[in-house]
Design a protein around this motif. Sequence first.
Motif, PDB file in Angstrom:
ATOM      1  N   LEU A  94       0.832  -1.200   0.000  1.00 20.93           N
ATOM      2  CA  LEU A  94       0.000   0.000   0.000  1.00 20.93           C
ATOM      3  C   LEU A  94       0.872   1.258   0.000  1.00 20.93           C
ATOM      4  O   LEU A  94       0.567   2.236  -0.698  1.00 20.93           O
ATOM      5  N   VAL A  95       1.952   1.235   0.773  1.00 24.16           N
ATOM      6  CA  VAL A  95       2.889   2.365   0.785  1.00 24.16           C
ATOM      7  C   VAL A  95       3.442   2.598  -0.618  1.00 24.16           C
ATOM      8  O   VAL A  95       3.521   3.741  -1.100  1.00 24.16           O
ATOM      9  N   VAL A  96       3.817   1.523  -1.292  1.00 21.30           N
ATOM     10  CA  VAL A  96       4.356   1.637  -2.649  1.00 21.30           C
ATOM     11  C   VAL A  96       3.307   2.227  -3.591  1.00 21.30           C
ATOM     12  O   VAL A  96       3.594   3.156  -4.373  1.00 21.30           O
ATOM     13  N   ALA A  97       2.073   1.717  -3.529  1.00 27.34           N
ATOM     14  CA  ALA A  97       1.022   2.172  -4.444  1.00 27.34           C
ATOM     15  C   ALA A  97       0.667   3.640  -4.211  1.00 27.34           C
ATOM     16  O   ALA A  97       0.548   4.429  -5.162  1.00 27.34           O
ATOM     17  N   VAL A  98       0.499   4.019  -2.929  1.00 26.10           N
ATOM     18  CA  VAL A  98       0.110   5.399  -2.616  1.00 26.10           C
ATOM     19  C   VAL A  98       1.234   6.369  -2.979  1.00 26.10           C
ATOM     20  O   VAL A  98       0.983   7.458  -3.512  1.00 26.10           O
ATOM     21  N   SER A  99       2.468   5.984  -2.717  1.00 23.70           N
ATOM     22  CA  SER A  99       3.605   6.851  -3.043  1.00 23.70           C
ATOM     23  C   SER A  99       3.697   7.082  -4.544  1.00 23.70           C
ATOM     24  O   SER A  99       3.914   8.207  -5.007  1.00 23.70           O
ATOM     25  N   PHE A 100       3.531   5.998  -5.310  1.00 20.65           N
ATOM     26  CA  PHE A 100       3.621   6.117  -6.767  1.00 20.65           C
ATOM     27  C   PHE A 100       2.498   7.003  -7.306  1.00 20.65           C
ATOM     28  O   PHE A 100       2.730   7.904  -8.126  1.00 20.65           O
ATOM     29  N   LEU A 101       1.275   6.767  -6.829  1.00 15.65           N
ATOM     30  CA  LEU A 101       0.142   7.569  -7.293  1.00 15.65           C
ATOM     31  C   LEU A 101       0.308   9.028  -6.873  1.00 15.65           C
ATOM     32  O   LEU A 101       0.070   9.950  -7.667  1.00 15.65           O
ATOM     33  N   TRP A 376      -6.907  16.971 -13.737  1.00 12.74           N
ATOM     34  CA  TRP A 376      -7.512  15.675 -13.476  1.00 12.74           C
ATOM     35  C   TRP A 376      -7.934  14.942 -14.743  1.00 12.74           C
ATOM     36  O   TRP A 376      -8.821  14.106 -14.708  1.00 12.74           O
ATOM     37  N   ARG A 377      -7.322  15.241 -15.888  1.00 13.71           N
ATOM     38  CA  ARG A 377      -7.608  14.459 -17.091  1.00 13.71           C
ATOM     39  C   ARG A 377      -6.645  13.282 -17.166  1.00 13.71           C
ATOM     40  O   ARG A 377      -5.433  13.440 -17.036  1.00 13.71           O
ATOM     41  N   LEU A 378      -7.189  12.083 -17.407  1.00  9.67           N
ATOM     42  CA  LEU A 378      -6.370  10.875 -17.411  1.00  9.67           C
ATOM     43  C   LEU A 378      -5.343  10.883 -18.542  1.00  9.67           C
ATOM     44  O   LEU A 378      -4.281  10.266 -18.422  1.00  9.67           O
ATOM     45  N   ALA A 379      -5.654  11.572 -19.625  1.00 10.99           N
ATOM     46  CA  ALA A 379      -4.722  11.595 -20.756  1.00 10.99           C
ATOM     47  C   ALA A 379      -3.373  12.177 -20.339  1.00 10.99           C
ATOM     48  O   ALA A 379      -2.316  11.739 -20.813  1.00 10.99           O
ATOM     49  N   ALA A 380      -3.390  13.153 -19.434  1.00  9.26           N
ATOM     50  CA  ALA A 380      -2.133  13.754 -18.982  1.00  9.26           C
ATOM     51  C   ALA A 380      -1.287  12.733 -18.232  1.00  9.26           C
ATOM     52  O   ALA A 380      -0.053  12.715 -18.350  1.00  9.26           O
ATOM     53  N   LEU A 381      -1.932  11.858 -17.456  1.00  9.28           N
ATOM     54  CA  LEU A 381      -1.194  10.804 -16.741  1.00  9.28           C
ATOM     55  C   LEU A 381      -0.629   9.773 -17.719  1.00  9.28           C
ATOM     56  O   LEU A 381       0.517   9.344 -17.579  1.00  9.28           O
ATOM     57  N   ARG A 382      -1.439   9.393 -18.694  1.00  7.64           N
ATOM     58  CA  ARG A 382      -0.984   8.360 -19.634  1.00  7.64           C
ATOM     59  C   ARG A 382       0.242   8.829 -20.412  1.00  7.64           C
ATOM     60  O   ARG A 382       1.130   8.030 -20.719  1.00  7.64           O
ATOM     61  N   ARG A 393      10.002   9.218 -13.447  1.00 11.87           N
ATOM     62  CA  ARG A 393      11.247   8.991 -12.708  1.00 11.87           C
ATOM     63  C   ARG A 393      11.124   9.489 -11.262  1.00 11.87           C
ATOM     64  O   ARG A 393      11.627   8.857 -10.338  1.00 11.87           O
ATOM     65  N   TYR A 394      10.464  10.624 -11.081  1.00 14.51           N
ATOM     66  CA  TYR A 394      10.229  11.118  -9.717  1.00 14.51           C
ATOM     67  C   TYR A 394       9.348  10.142  -8.946  1.00 14.51           C
ATOM     68  O   TYR A 394       9.596   9.856  -7.765  1.00 14.51           O
ATOM     69  N   ALA A 395       8.320   9.598  -9.602  1.00 14.81           N
ATOM     70  CA  ALA A 395       7.430   8.650  -8.929  1.00 14.81           C
ATOM     71  C   ALA A 395       8.196   7.400  -8.498  1.00 14.81           C
ATOM     72  O   ALA A 395       8.022   6.895  -7.369  1.00 14.81           O
TER      73      ALA A 395
END
Length: 695
Positions: A94-101, A376-382, A393-395
């Motif tokens: 959970l720590v890994v997932a929350v940190s990455f997100l 909050w547009r998903l395209a920016a994340l993709r 890389r920061y994530a």
Amino acid sequence: MRLSFTSLSLPSQQIVSGLTAAIGVAIVAAGAGIAGGAPVAAAMATGAACTSIVDIPDALEHKPAGFLIACGLGGLITLAAGLGGDLPWLVGLLVVAVSFLGAMITVYGRPAMPLSMALILSLIFVLGTPLRDGRAAIEHALYFTAGGAAYALYGMLAGWLLEARHKQLALAESLHAFADYARLKARLYDIEAGIDETFATLIERQVLLMERVQAARNLLFRRINGDHDRQMAAALGAALDAFETFLSSQTDYWLLRERLGKATIMTAIRDGIVECAGLLDRLALEIGSGHEAPPFARLQGRFAEIAGLADRLQIDTPAGDAAQQEAIAAVQARIETIRHGIDQLVMLQRVMREPAAAQARLDGIDLDAFLPPKPWRLAALRRQLRWRSPILRYALRLTAAMAVAFLLSKLLEPWLPHSSWILLTVAVIMRASYSATRQRQKDRLIGNLVGCVLAAFALHVLPDPALLVLTFVTIGFSHAYAPVRYRVTSTAACVMALLLMHFINPHEEALLLARLLDTALGAGIAAAFSFLLPVWERQGLPGRIAALLQADRAYIRQALRRNPVEQAYRLTRKQVFDAISDFAGMLRRLPDEPGRQHDLALLRQFLTANYRLASYLASLQVLLRMRGGDYAPETLESLVLQNRERLLGQLEPEATDAPVPADGAAGSLEQRLQETMAVAAEVGRLAARLRPAPA
């Protein structure tokens, strides 16, 4: 409403924001305490505190999504961590997932930074909360979510009630920043002040001004409800027009100082600009408090007298003294430009007081074009899911550091209570930029040291009711100073955390020492992992140089037009100011990086040359507006078209068309074109020297 202490200076808008957050969390905690007692109040206050982090001055339409994500996803994180408390490997995942997100959503820019921290804090708070069993974990998560939801409702109501106030304060802070810029600009007419040093500081002031202007745009250009909102939006545009005119007067200083450095007229211009800065401050206070500012008409009269001084100086100068006559003509041109800028400030006052004037200024302008993309547009994340992406890389860097911090906290748990604070330190210190991480590491260490001392003193001398009040005060301070001065935020947050732990377990010992040790360990992990998958500023240098040159070209194409389309001209002006600010920010961070450094002096020369080019281009557009009627239309069109192409050519690496000496009268359009040509050639030469050699 501005704090006057240099070390604690804070924009009025941040004061209001901090008070809003502190009051909201206090209301939620008090209501929960009355209804359910201390344990319920603690859980709901934690949820409210995490949700309050995203309650920043921003467009009202953006707040619901931020609140929903912080409250809903924060509640799910709290529930998952609570239920998995007996399974360290599950909590570790959970720590890994929350940190990455949390790191990935920073792609949405500054508004997403608080949301990133809210999600990570939701996890860290529950890791530090003792939960007996699964039922207790579910109850805690429900109370946490309820506290967040209660604050979200409060935040939306407060945002709606304070929307007009935040708009006023955003505009007022932009004018205060403009006044500070003008006050520094006056030093250019002081022979005792170094020109190069003053120009360097002016660039920094312009960066701050543009940050305030963009924050104001985000509020003023959305949800225009009625005449008052329209007047404030038009006032910001008028202020930018006045700033452009003042920027355009930043020419000829070397000539003026050489010929007129000790003349009375230079002192008169300097004092007049200082008075103008004072009137801008008074106008900002009028917007923020309603106390009517003096009219700029008296300043018009003062510069009319200064123009008279220049005319008398010209009469007293022998006709054969060509060099002195040139300097006098140059100072007359500068006075004329400043007077034109004051006329625009008169218009600024007018649009603030006359709705019809405001509407006329906004006609034909698409305000949405000046706003950043909707978040909050998903395209920016993709788009960031590629190996060379700085955000990815920061994530990965933050996720690895948080995973190590979690493992270390589990190893040290028998000896260090609440060792999850190691994760907190890593989360707040690590940033995508190495320079920002290094500065935050220093601020965090100093802030926690001061905070521990203050908390120890407060716990020793204050009763519990006073400590409870102090807790909410520190929430307000940490919220208000977060985007402005992190060291103050770190100090306040440390005091808040220690006081909260006192109320949870008043008999716990050695908490202060443990807090300092946790901080040192977390700072060490953050420092070590800042070298994992780094993205150095120097790697992005070619791209920033290219972006700045591209903005220069776009501005040249619009500035050298007789009647540019207002929308296109204003957009290119914004782009060049943003590019200069971006390059200046990179240049501030670059010296902190390890390894081989670029020629910082050459980079600073390039930045200053671009700043001067923007000044000259602005002066050309001002001259075209003021004196374009002195030319036959076909002559003027031929003049600007020919020189526009030549100016663009000067920025190319293969440029061979060297500028010729100016042959027009000082202050004339022809001379300004030749001077601009020389500055553009300097920008092109410096850019060629900065371009990397072919591989």
